[in-house]
Design a protein around this motif. Structure first.
Motif, PDB file in Angstrom:
ATOM      1  N   LEU A 187       2.537  47.498  41.217  1.00  0.00           N
ATOM      2  CA  LEU A 187       2.918  46.165  40.762  1.00  0.00           C
ATOM      3  C   LEU A 187       4.439  46.037  40.677  1.00  0.00           C
ATOM      4  O   LEU A 187       5.014  45.027  41.099  1.00  0.00           O
ATOM      5  N   VAL A 188       5.073  47.055  40.144  1.00  0.00           N
ATOM      6  CA  VAL A 188       6.536  47.043  40.030  1.00  0.00           C
ATOM      7  C   VAL A 188       7.179  47.044  41.418  1.00  0.00           C
ATOM      8  O   VAL A 188       8.156  46.331  41.673  1.00  0.00           O
ATOM      9  N   ASN A 189       6.611  47.813  42.348  1.00  0.00           N
ATOM     10  CA  ASN A 189       7.188  47.925  43.691  1.00  0.00           C
ATOM     11  C   ASN A 189       7.184  46.597  44.450  1.00  0.00           C
ATOM     12  O   ASN A 189       8.067  46.350  45.289  1.00  0.00           O
ATOM     13  N   ILE A 190       6.196  45.755  44.197  1.00  0.00           N
ATOM     14  CA  ILE A 190       6.128  44.469  44.908  1.00  0.00           C
ATOM     15  C   ILE A 190       6.761  43.330  44.096  1.00  0.00           C
ATOM     16  O   ILE A 190       6.612  42.161  44.443  1.00  0.00           O
ATOM     17  N   GLY A 191       7.440  43.703  43.018  1.00  0.00           N
ATOM     18  CA  GLY A 191       8.228  42.719  42.282  1.00  0.00           C
ATOM     19  C   GLY A 191       7.506  41.977  41.185  1.00  0.00           C
ATOM     20  O   GLY A 191       8.005  40.951  40.707  1.00  0.00           O
ATOM     21  N   ILE A 192       6.340  42.445  40.774  1.00  0.00           N
ATOM     22  CA  ILE A 192       5.629  41.797  39.666  1.00  0.00           C
ATOM     23  C   ILE A 192       6.160  42.371  38.357  1.00  0.00           C
ATOM     24  O   ILE A 192       6.031  43.574  38.104  1.00  0.00           O
ATOM     25  N   PRO A 193       6.761  41.545  37.515  1.00  0.00           N
ATOM     26  CA  PRO A 193       7.457  42.041  36.310  1.00  0.00           C
ATOM     27  C   PRO A 193       6.522  42.343  35.143  1.00  0.00           C
ATOM     28  O   PRO A 193       6.550  41.672  34.107  1.00  0.00           O
ATOM     29  N   VAL A 194       5.691  43.358  35.277  1.00  0.00           N
ATOM     30  CA  VAL A 194       4.789  43.759  34.191  1.00  0.00           C
ATOM     31  C   VAL A 194       5.607  44.386  33.071  1.00  0.00           C
ATOM     32  O   VAL A 194       6.447  45.251  33.317  1.00  0.00           O
ATOM     33  N   ARG A 195       5.362  43.945  31.834  1.00  0.00           N
ATOM     34  CA  ARG A 195       6.125  44.464  30.702  1.00  0.00           C
ATOM     35  C   ARG A 195       5.247  45.120  29.633  1.00  0.00           C
ATOM     36  O   ARG A 195       5.752  45.745  28.732  1.00  0.00           O
ATOM     37  N   TRP A 196       3.933  44.936  29.719  1.00  0.00           N
ATOM     38  CA  TRP A 196       3.049  45.627  28.786  1.00  0.00           C
ATOM     39  C   TRP A 196       1.722  45.926  29.467  1.00  0.00           C
ATOM     40  O   TRP A 196       1.334  45.262  30.432  1.00  0.00           O
ATOM     41  N   LYS A 229       7.012  53.704  29.966  1.00  0.00           N
ATOM     42  CA  LYS A 229       8.165  53.090  29.305  1.00  0.00           C
ATOM     43  C   LYS A 229       9.493  53.563  29.907  1.00  0.00           C
ATOM     44  O   LYS A 229      10.414  52.758  30.102  1.00  0.00           O
ATOM     45  N   THR A 230       9.590  54.840  30.231  1.00  0.00           N
ATOM     46  CA  THR A 230      10.850  55.395  30.724  1.00  0.00           C
ATOM     47  C   THR A 230      11.100  55.055  32.189  1.00  0.00           C
ATOM     48  O   THR A 230      12.209  54.670  32.573  1.00  0.00           O
ATOM     49  N   ASP A 231      10.060  55.163  33.023  1.00  0.00           N
ATOM     50  CA  ASP A 231      10.237  55.039  34.469  1.00  0.00           C
ATOM     51  C   ASP A 231       9.927  53.651  35.022  1.00  0.00           C
ATOM     52  O   ASP A 231      10.468  53.271  36.065  1.00  0.00           O
ATOM     53  N   LEU A 232       9.067  52.899  34.341  1.00  0.00           N
ATOM     54  CA  LEU A 232       8.586  51.648  34.925  1.00  0.00           C
ATOM     55  C   LEU A 232       8.915  50.419  34.089  1.00  0.00           C
ATOM     56  O   LEU A 232       8.469  49.316  34.414  1.00  0.00           O
ATOM     57  N   GLY A 233       9.664  50.569  33.027  1.00  0.00           N
ATOM     58  CA  GLY A 233      10.122  49.418  32.258  1.00  0.00           C
ATOM     59  C   GLY A 233       9.069  48.757  31.386  1.00  0.00           C
ATOM     60  O   GLY A 233       9.236  47.601  30.980  1.00  0.00           O
TER      61      GLY A 233
END
Length: 235
Positions: free
Chosen positions: A120-129, A164-168
């Protein structure tokens, strides 16, 4: 029961339904093309003589609408109910989250969660939780065995740190039922439990017996001290 909805003009509708049924009463709201319907059911045989009262408020903000409905409810009850403080909700709920259930079901594990969030992070989806849903607990026969993470899931603590550390990811949450698991908790958790049978309203018996009543008509092992149960769960 509170019902909250955003209407077409951007304002918020908040409604509350209160029944004077003495026990086992539930209220629900259902939207229809012409508005919404308030429905009340109870297993109390004397419910036919019970009354339903409801109050509604329309406001420019969600917080104002709920505060006004809360005031209406307090007047109907003759006492002030506990106020919902929207300003105390965690900041992360205003951002996009992801739950493991829809993609992984009960086959969830640490590696699968991390791989999915990474994609999800790689394709630009800003997942935060992230919510880790059913499948991480140690259970047997649909009851919670203990408070340990299932071996096949992997290291939950390391997963939280890596997310939390690597994927925001700002917050990692785990799912559980209010009684431990679907049919309760074993005393192997270190808690005293009580066996309780299920109880349903007459409406469920007549409207959807096979799917709802027969499926859930079981005995449940419920922790005798809920506060102690939750304290041990979150420890």
């Amino acid at each position: 029961l509170f019902f909250v909805a955003e209407v077409d003009d951007g304002r918020f509708l908040s409604a509350v339904a209160i029944s004077d049924a003495k026990k086992n009463a539930s209220c629900s709201f259902r939207g229809t093309p012409g508005g919404f319907v308030v429905r009340v059911e109870a297993s109390d045989l004397g419910f036919a003589d019970s009354a339903l009262i409801a109050g509604m408020a329309l406001g420019d903000s969600l917080d104002y609408s709920i505060r006004l409905t809360n005031q209406i409810a307090s007047e109907m009850l003759g006492k002030r109910p506990r106020h919902l403080r929207l300003d105390r909700r965690p900041d992360f709920v205003n951002e996009l989250g992801w739950c493991s259930w829809d993609s992984l079901g009960t086959d969830v594990c640490s590696d699968a969660v991390q791989r999915t969030v990474q994609k999800l992070v790689n394709i630009g989806i800003p997942v935060r939780w992230v919510v880790i849903d059913d499948g991480w607990q140690n259970t047997d026969n649909r009851r919670l065995v203990n408070f340990n993470v299932l071996d096949k899931f992997g290291d939950l603590s390391n997963l939280c740190t890596d997310l939390k550390t690597d994927l925001g990811i700002r917050a990692v949450l785990v799912w559980h039922t209010v009684v431990g698991y679907w049919e309760g908790t074993f005393e192997t958790c270190g808690l005293k439990v009580e066996e309780n049978g299920s109880r349903f309203s007459t409406g469920l018996y007549s409207n959807d017996r096979e799917e709802m009543v027969n499926y859930w008509a079981k005995s449940y092992s419920v922790p005798s001290n809920p506060l102690e149960f939750f304290a041990m769960y979150y420890k």
